[in-house]
Design a protein around this motif. Structure first.
Motif, PDB file in Angstrom:
ATOM      1  N   ALA A   1      -5.063   2.527  -4.281  1.00  0.00           N
ATOM      2  CA  ALA A   1      -3.783   2.391  -3.579  1.00  0.00           C
ATOM      3  C   ALA A   1      -3.739   1.092  -2.787  1.00  0.00           C
ATOM      4  O   ALA A   1      -2.711   0.392  -2.780  1.00  0.00           O
ATOM      5  CB  ALA A   1      -3.566   3.592  -2.656  1.00  0.00           C
ATOM      6  N   PHE A   2      -4.834   0.749  -2.115  1.00  0.00           N
ATOM      7  CA  PHE A   2      -4.889  -0.512  -1.386  1.00  0.00           C
ATOM      8  C   PHE A   2      -4.756  -1.704  -2.340  1.00  0.00           C
ATOM      9  O   PHE A   2      -4.090  -2.706  -2.025  1.00  0.00           O
ATOM     10  CB  PHE A   2      -6.204  -0.623  -0.613  1.00  0.00           C
ATOM     11  CG  PHE A   2      -6.116  -0.076   0.787  1.00  0.00           C
ATOM     12  CD1 PHE A   2      -5.225  -0.618   1.692  1.00  0.00           C
ATOM     13  CD2 PHE A   2      -6.923   0.967   1.189  1.00  0.00           C
ATOM     14  CE1 PHE A   2      -5.144  -0.135   2.994  1.00  0.00           C
ATOM     15  CE2 PHE A   2      -6.845   1.467   2.481  1.00  0.00           C
ATOM     16  CZ  PHE A   2      -5.950   0.912   3.387  1.00  0.00           C
TER      17      PHE A   2
ATOM     18  N   ARG B   1      -1.254  -2.122  -3.284  1.00  0.00           N
ATOM     19  CA  ARG B   1      -0.497  -2.677  -2.157  1.00  0.00           C
ATOM     20  C   ARG B   1      -0.667  -4.192  -2.078  1.00  0.00           C
ATOM     21  O   ARG B   1       0.288  -4.919  -1.807  1.00  0.00           O
ATOM     22  CB  ARG B   1      -0.944  -2.012  -0.852  1.00  0.00           C
ATOM     23  CG  ARG B   1      -0.121  -2.434   0.357  1.00  0.00           C
ATOM     24  CD  ARG B   1      -0.557  -1.710   1.617  1.00  0.00           C
ATOM     25  NE  ARG B   1       0.268  -2.127   2.750  1.00  0.00           N
ATOM     26  CZ  ARG B   1       1.413  -1.582   3.087  1.00  0.00           C
ATOM     27  NH1 ARG B   1       1.902  -0.577   2.377  1.00  0.00           N
ATOM     28  NH2 ARG B   1       2.098  -2.015   4.134  1.00  0.00           N
TER      29      ARG B   1
ATOM     30  N   ALA C   1       2.618  -6.607  -2.538  1.00  0.00           N
ATOM     31  CA  ALA C   1       3.076  -7.093  -1.237  1.00  0.00           C
ATOM     32  C   ALA C   1       3.979  -8.311  -1.398  1.00  0.00           C
ATOM     33  O   ALA C   1       4.037  -8.942  -2.466  1.00  0.00           O
ATOM     34  CB  ALA C   1       1.873  -7.425  -0.354  1.00  0.00           C
TER      35      ALA C   1
ATOM     36  N   LEU D   1       7.488  -2.808  -1.949  1.00  0.00           N
ATOM     37  CA  LEU D   1       7.082  -1.691  -1.095  1.00  0.00           C
ATOM     38  C   LEU D   1       8.273  -1.113  -0.339  1.00  0.00           C
ATOM     39  O   LEU D   1       8.378   0.105  -0.181  1.00  0.00           O
ATOM     40  CB  LEU D   1       6.001  -2.152  -0.112  1.00  0.00           C
ATOM     41  CG  LEU D   1       4.723  -2.700  -0.748  1.00  0.00           C
ATOM     42  CD1 LEU D   1       3.752  -3.174   0.321  1.00  0.00           C
ATOM     43  CD2 LEU D   1       4.065  -1.639  -1.624  1.00  0.00           C
TER      44      LEU D   1
ATOM     45  N   ASN E   1      10.466   1.208  -2.488  1.00  0.00           N
ATOM     46  CA  ASN E   1       9.701   2.348  -3.044  1.00  0.00           C
ATOM     47  C   ASN E   1       9.224   2.127  -4.477  1.00  0.00           C
ATOM     48  O   ASN E   1       8.748   3.081  -5.102  1.00  0.00           O
ATOM     49  CB  ASN E   1      10.521   3.645  -2.982  1.00  0.00           C
ATOM     50  CG  ASN E   1      10.647   4.183  -1.569  1.00  0.00           C
ATOM     51  OD1 ASN E   1       9.757   4.006  -0.750  1.00  0.00           O
ATOM     52  ND2 ASN E   1      11.758   4.827  -1.282  1.00  0.00           N
TER      53      ASN E   1
ATOM     54  N   GLY F   1       6.606   0.423  -5.227  1.00  0.00           N
ATOM     55  CA  GLY F   1       5.163   0.628  -5.105  1.00  0.00           C
ATOM     56  C   GLY F   1       4.796   2.099  -5.072  1.00  0.00           C
ATOM     57  O   GLY F   1       3.754   2.492  -5.607  1.00  0.00           O
ATOM     58  N   LEU F   2       5.645   2.913  -4.449  1.00  0.00           N
ATOM     59  CA  LEU F   2       5.378   4.351  -4.378  1.00  0.00           C
ATOM     60  C   LEU F   2       5.373   4.971  -5.770  1.00  0.00           C
ATOM     61  O   LEU F   2       4.454   5.717  -6.132  1.00  0.00           O
ATOM     62  CB  LEU F   2       6.438   5.027  -3.510  1.00  0.00           C
ATOM     63  CG  LEU F   2       6.399   6.555  -3.436  1.00  0.00           C
ATOM     64  CD1 LEU F   2       5.100   7.028  -2.794  1.00  0.00           C
ATOM     65  CD2 LEU F   2       7.599   7.078  -2.668  1.00  0.00           C
TER      66      LEU F   2
ATOM     67  N   GLY G   1       2.402   3.617  -7.790  1.00  0.00           N
ATOM     68  CA  GLY G   1       1.138   4.172  -7.326  1.00  0.00           C
ATOM     69  C   GLY G   1       0.940   5.616  -7.749  1.00  0.00           C
ATOM     70  O   GLY G   1      -0.150   6.000  -8.201  1.00  0.00           O
TER      71      GLY G   1
ATOM     72  N   PHE H   1       0.252   4.575   1.832  1.00  0.00           N
ATOM     73  CA  PHE H   1      -0.087   3.170   1.654  1.00  0.00           C
ATOM     74  C   PHE H   1       0.990   2.377   0.917  1.00  0.00           C
ATOM     75  O   PHE H   1       1.119   1.167   1.118  1.00  0.00           O
ATOM     76  CB  PHE H   1      -1.413   3.036   0.894  1.00  0.00           C
ATOM     77  CG  PHE H   1      -2.572   3.629   1.634  1.00  0.00           C
ATOM     78  CD1 PHE H   1      -2.716   3.466   2.997  1.00  0.00           C
ATOM     79  CD2 PHE H   1      -3.534   4.374   0.961  1.00  0.00           C
ATOM     80  CE1 PHE H   1      -3.782   4.012   3.690  1.00  0.00           C
ATOM     81  CE2 PHE H   1      -4.603   4.933   1.642  1.00  0.00           C
ATOM     82  CZ  PHE H   1      -4.727   4.745   3.015  1.00  0.00           C
ATOM     83  N   LEU H   2       1.741   3.048   0.024  1.00  0.00           N
ATOM     84  CA  LEU H   2       2.655   2.329  -0.861  1.00  0.00           C
ATOM     85  C   LEU H   2       4.125   2.627  -0.591  1.00  0.00           C
ATOM     86  O   LEU H   2       4.992   2.023  -1.214  1.00  0.00           O
ATOM     87  CB  LEU H   2       2.331   2.658  -2.319  1.00  0.00           C
ATOM     88  CG  LEU H   2       0.922   2.263  -2.782  1.00  0.00           C
ATOM     89  CD1 LEU H   2       0.640   2.825  -4.169  1.00  0.00           C
ATOM     90  CD2 LEU H   2       0.758   0.755  -2.782  1.00  0.00           C
TER      91      LEU H   2
END
Length: 334
Positions: free
Chosen positions: A167-168, A171, A175, A197, A200, A202-203, A206, A277-278
């Motif tokens: 997840a990191f 991100r 980013a 991000l 959403n 990234g959500l 992820g 995180f995301l």
């Protein structure tokens, strides 16, 4: 007898019921060619298997859920006041999901987070199916053994890394000053960075990435057992590719599809790391609220009530979808 003591009584009653059912079935006539569980595995190994499964089921699944349900019907009290006159059965924790306790207004924040989590989990499930179905079909029906092994290895290796680290990593990639935005701006495709991000993206990426294999393996197992002659027969009769998948492959693989979709949906709705995180700054995932009640506010009864609401809502939706698509629960666990 207190309600919390009832939690430990229920598994004993369930075990007694199953033991009585097993004794009743053992008295019935059976196929002489069929070996019993202990005849196949031996008495010692059979007892070990049963003990391990019983331990897992009771202490790691049944008891925590039962305790959570019982805890949700109690007020939030310090440990010293548990079991006293102030400890009683109440629906206050469930009512707080609909009405804010302090102001008495409708709790749109928590209900909105619940609805968003469910809808987003459905979207992630659909996205995962759209990604995994072509791959699963290729690996099961079209790919050579060497290519299948290579693809399977490429899918499995990234999951050797912890989910939080993945997840990191996503991100960092998504980013505003991440690698993807740097490539987009460097090639002139965009002039300003895209807020992956904040909107959403990234959500969804992820969550889809986190549970990709959970969708892939049931689909692959279901499609791999399909006789290729059926596909060839449909092709010889002039059926286009989309008709072959619609009328031959998908109906046959329906149990695998249902199994994969169920697991991805349930895991996505209960996910915590990826939304934390995301997710965007305005994204409120329902499990984050549950986490805060347990570990920030130390309000375990309300956290348990919210967790049970999420579990119940997900189960109702899954059972409704299985009924809509005419798939039995037993078919999804084959």
């Amino acid at each position: 007898m207190s309600s919390r003591a009832f939690v430990f009584l229920v598994p004993i009653v369930v075990i007694a019921i199953f033991w009585a059912m097993a004794k009743r079935d053992s008295r019935r006539g059976t196929d002489p060619t069929h070996k019993s569980f202990f005849e196949r595995n031996g008495m010692l190994l059979g007892i070990i298997f049963i003990a391990l499964v019983a331990f897992w089921t009771l202490f790691l699944v049944a008891l925590p859920y039962l305790y959570m349900v019982v805890e949700s019907f109690h007020p939030n009290l310090p440990p010293i006041r548990r079991g006293g006159p102030d400890d009683f059965v109440t629906l206050t924790q469930y009512k707080s999901f609909f009405v804010t306790p302090n102001s008495g207004t409708v709790n749109w924040t928590h209900m909105g987070a619940f609805g968003f989590s469910i809808i987003a989990s459905i979207a992630v499930t659909a996205l995962n199916f759209a990604i995994c179905y072509p791959l699963a079909y290729y690996m099961a029906q079209a790919g050579t053994p060497q290519k299948v092994r290579t693809l399977m290895l490429c899918l499995i290796v990234p999951y050797w890394v912890n989910e939080i680290l993945r997840a990191f990593s996503l991100r960092l990639l998504l980013a505003s000053k991440g690698l993807i935005n740097q490539i987009l701006m460097g090639t002139g495709i965009t002039d300003v960075p895209i807020d992956f991000l904040g909107n959403n993206t990234g959500l969804y990426v992820g969550l889809s990435y986190a549970y990709l294999l959970v969708m892939m393996f049931p689909l692959y197992n279901a499609i791999e057992s399909l006789d290729r002659n059926q596909i060839e027969a449909a092709r010889d009769l002039g059926a286009p590719w989309w008709r072959i998948h619609k009328d031959v492959v998908i109906p046959y693989a329906k149990p695998g599809i249902a199994s994969g979709c169920t697991m991805v949906f349930m895991l996505s709705a209960g996910s915590l790391a990826a939304p934390q995180f995301l997710g965007g700054p305005r994204t409120l995932w329902f499990t984050a609220i549950v986490y805060d009640f347990f570990f920030q506010n130390f309000n375990w009864p309300r956290g348990a009530a919210y967790a049970f609401i999420l579990l119940t809502g997900c189960i109702i939706l899954v059972m409704a979808m299985l009924r809509l698509f005419k798939v039995s629960l037993g078919e999804t666990i084959k």
